[in-house]
Design a protein around this motif. Structure first.
Motif, mmCIF file in Angstrom:
data_model
loop_
_atom_site.group_PDB
_atom_site.id
_atom_site.type_symbol
_atom_site.label_atom_id
_atom_site.label_comp_id
_atom_site.label_asym_id
_atom_site.label_seq_id
_atom_site.Cartn_x
_atom_site.Cartn_y
_atom_site.Cartn_z
ATOM 1 N N GLU A 330 -9.451 -17.039 -11.892
ATOM 2 C CA GLU A 330 -10.403 -17.721 -12.772
ATOM 3 C C GLU A 330 -11.833 -17.585 -12.264
ATOM 4 O OE1 GLU A 330 -10.128 -21.564 -15.670
ATOM 5 O OE2 GLU A 330 -8.963 -21.536 -13.814
ATOM 6 N N TRP A 353 -7.837 -12.676 -20.799
ATOM 7 C CA TRP A 353 -7.342 -13.553 -19.715
ATOM 8 C C TRP A 353 -5.840 -13.648 -19.855
ATOM 9 C CZ3 TRP A 353 -8.107 -15.685 -15.249
ATOM 10 C CH2 TRP A 353 -7.482 -16.874 -14.886
ATOM 11 N N LYS A 541 -7.237 -27.380 -12.563
ATOM 12 C CA LYS A 541 -8.456 -26.889 -13.203
ATOM 13 C C LYS A 541 -9.477 -28.007 -13.363
ATOM 14 C CE LYS A 541 -6.538 -23.008 -15.825
ATOM 15 N NZ LYS A 541 -6.316 -22.421 -17.170
#
Length: 705
Positions: A330, A353, A541
């Motif tokens: 990421e 992605w 995240k």
């Protein structure tokens, strides 16, 4: 195949009925006669001479020969077998705490035996504690008795017989021309067979120290042969790759590469420009690039990879970047989106992605873009090599932290389609020491980013005993009051019954309590975050996003922040139980701070051992961290401390590590092997192939030792 590589493959039913020692041989990988011939002793015992007891000294390891005068089991306190042995010059007690009835019976009075052990003086006078013994039959051995690495169910006597038999049957014919050995002085004469016999059956007058430290000419001969086999295999890999076809990627004037250079908010370093030119040259050839880009933490590998991707896209090809963790992937994705996405949108293309955590809709959309070519660049984890992933025109594969991937995973990403194999650029923030680059990585071209971008602040490294934790907390409060952020890394996620170490969960709670009332420059209370591998991905995240945004002041974590985390405002790194981490890990963790212009500190918190001292290896690691911040020097010292095994990760899956050669002490032999490997392949390819098979092994079984 060489004669020494032949073996009989047993039917399944018979293999299932193998004896214990035969199964143990299999488990040790001793399948062929040559495998046994190359299974060398750990140490030696001198059974070639008898020492009269009257001439022996306490502490001496010796062999006595005499007659058993008595053998009695005594039960006073601890049950023991006491055997009185008379060798004619005196009497010695043989003492056994572990014995069987059969052993007691075999040591009956009047029996003549030989006993070997360390002479001590105890309550019963001269004593041998648990000596090796056998009946005094036949002549004494004429050579030292080898003691081999073994396993449960594999007696030394069986292993010695198996190896002696293998030495007679193995193909030990010469595979290296005499002129090559003439260039390498100091080796055992008489060839490989003589060298092996000298190591398995050394004469009693040999200097034992030279066998133990592997400086004996016979050892030098084996090390040289092993290194040559490794170099031959590496050169052979290069030749095979050179015969394959890769896409030619000619530069495009005014293309994506030029636009990206113009768009970057910083100037490239001289090292980045040099490495970029090396990669550009590779991409313009029809031979697949096979290059390792190594650089210290923060040296700018990602922008070099982005420029290489732009070259591939300019030439009409797709590019894939695979990282070992979603956090690292990421980080790359975020940078590449900023740099490349606006430029790709003009062409109607995008960056895809791809990870295992995506929902079905996101994954389907990503796969469609990859298949039809609209996804010019694909970033993700190992999901990039999933069965459903079908690239339209993959021309360049980028692999970050390559040592964390297995051989099969890397091969899957660069596998040829329609006769064209993608170029491969691997990246590593752990620089490869020179000797490893020359040996285990000799099939790679290596580019080094040996220069850090300007503006990076130096990192002060401090060593602190855990007993001074209160002082550290005061320093932490001061940093937080100035608006700075900190990492606090622990070796464990939660409490462990097996290990008395501080863990991330309890540390986060303790820090939250200790920092209660602590506020940043805006007056808002400082938040403590927790990050570890077991958290759900969405929560990971969220924590990372809040830390990057400055909403979390202290991030308590395991080593998931080792790579790929870039927060310039973080200026303090605390590593709990630093003595437990590897040197490379410590250096990587230290590299999470010092990414902005503010002064940064890395604190190595350590717990002294029970005697108040650290182990030798732990001291060496921490000393290296205090003495240097140079990743290349760190790598060199790490190799000294650990050896090459952990450096290589999964790179050598299916191939043995060096068993005999020592890269630090045998550099002259490595230089010789590097010089002769290409010559031997060119001038005597069949002999070279036999040499590779002998040392790197075939998959045939040897079951009749």
């Amino acid at each position: 195949m060489a004669a020494g590589a032949h073996a009989v493959t047993e039917p399944t039913a018979r293999a299932a009925a193998l004896s214990g020692p035969q199964k143990a041989l299999r488990k040790l990988g001793l399948l062929r006669p040559i495998d046994l011939a190359l299974h060398l002793p750990l140490r030696y015992e001198d059974q070639t001479r008898i020492t009269p007891l009257a001439q022996a000294q306490p502490g001496q390891t010796l062999q006595l020969e005499g007659t058993v005068r008595s053998a009695e089991v005594r039960s006073g306190g601890r049950r023991q077998l006491q055997v009185l042995l008379d060798d004619g010059s005196g009497c010695c007690t043989l003492l056994f705490f572990h014995f069987s009835g059969a052993q007691h019976k075999a040591l009956a009075p009047g029996t003549r035996i030989r006993a070997r052990g360390e002479l001590r003086h105890g309550l019963f006078g001269p004593t041998l504690l648990h000596p090796q013994w056998q009946r005094a039959e036949g002549e004494l051995p004429r050579s030292l008795t080898p003691v081999y690495p073994a396993s449960a169910g594999l007696p030394q006597a069986y292993l010695r017989r198996a190896i002696a038999s293998a030495l007679e049957r193995a193909d030990l014919s010469e595979t290296v021309p005499p002129q090559a050995w003439a260039d390498c002085p100091g080796l055992a004469g008489g060839g490989l067979r003589a060298a092996l016999l000298g190591l398995h059956q050394p004469p009693p007058e040999v200097a034992l120290a030279s066998l133990e430290d592997r400086s004996h000419p016979a050892w030098q001969r084996l090390k040289a042969e092993e290194l040559l086999a490794q170099q031959l295999a590496q050169w052979q890999a290069r030749q095979l790759r050179a015969a394959r076809c890769a896409p030619e990627m000619a530069p495009l004037a005014g293309g994506l590469h030029a636009q990206l250079l113009a768009r970057l908010p910083f100037a490239l370093t001289a090292a980045q420009r040099r490495v970029g030119a090396e990669i550009d040259a590779d991409l313009q050839r029809r031979t697949p690039m096979h290059r390792l880009l190594q650089g210290d933490v923060g040296s700018g590998k990602t922008v070099v990879a982005a420029l290489a991707a732009a070259r591939a896209i300019d030439a009409g090809w797709q590019c894939a970047l695979m990282a070992p963790t979603e956090i690292l992937a990421e980080q790359h994705f975020g940078k590449l989106i900023d740099w490349l996405q606006p430029l790709l949108q003009v062409q109607g293309r995008h960056i895809a992605w791809l990870t295992g955590s995506q929902n079905k809709g996101q994954r389907t959309q990503a796969l469609a873009g990859i298949h039809d070519g609209r996804a010019a660049l694909v970033v993700g984890t190992h999901a990039v090599i999933g069965e459903q992933v079908q690239f339209a025109r993959l021309g360049l594969a980028l692999i970050d932290e390559q040592h964390r991937f297995g051989v099969a995973q890397r091969l899957a990403l660069r596998s040829a389609r329609e006769g064209v194999e993608p170029h491969l650029l691997m990246m590593s923030a752990t620089p490869i020491p020179r000797t490893l680059a020359m040996s285990h990585y000799a099939d790679l071209d290596i580019s080094s980013l040996d220069e850090l971008p300007p503006g990076r602040s130096p990192i002060l490294t401090k060593l602190l005993s855990a007993s001074r934790r209160d002082e550290l907390l005061s320093r932490l409060r001061a940093q937080l009051a100035q608006g700075r952020q900190a990492y606090w890394v622990c070796p464990l996620i939660e409490d462990s019954e097996a290990l008395d170490l501080r863990n991330a969960q309890s540390t986060a709670l303790e820090l939250a309590a200790a920092l209660e009332g602590c506020a940043g420059p805006t007056g808002a209370p400082v938040q403590v975050g927790l990050l570890h591998a077991r958290l759900p991905l969405a929560e990971k995240k969220e924590v990372m996003a809040r830390f990057c945004a400055g909403q979390i002041g202290v991030l308590v974590s395991t080593t998931v922040v080792e790579v790929g985390v870039d927060v310039p405002n973080a200026t303090l790194m605390v590593i709990e139980h630093a003595e437990r981490f590897g040197l490379s890990q410590l250096h990587q963790l230290r590299g999470r701070v010092g990414r902005g212009q503010a002064a940064s500190v890395c604190v190595l918190l350590y717990e002294p051992g029970e005697n108040g001292r650290l182990g030798e290896a732990a001291r060496a690691r921490l000393r290296a961290m205090l003495e240097t911040a140079d990743g290349f020097e760190i790598a060199r010292r790490d190799l000294e401390i650990r050896g090459p095994g952990e450096f290589l990760g999964a790179r050598q899956s299916g191939a043995p590590m060096l068993r005999f050669a020592d890269l630090e002490h045998d550099a002259h032999l490595l230089d010789w092997a590097r010089a002769w490997a290409p010559r031997l392949l060119a001038e005597q390819p069949q002999a070279a192939q036999r040499h590779i098979e002998r040392w790197l092994g075939a998959k045939s079984d040897f079951l009749k030792a």
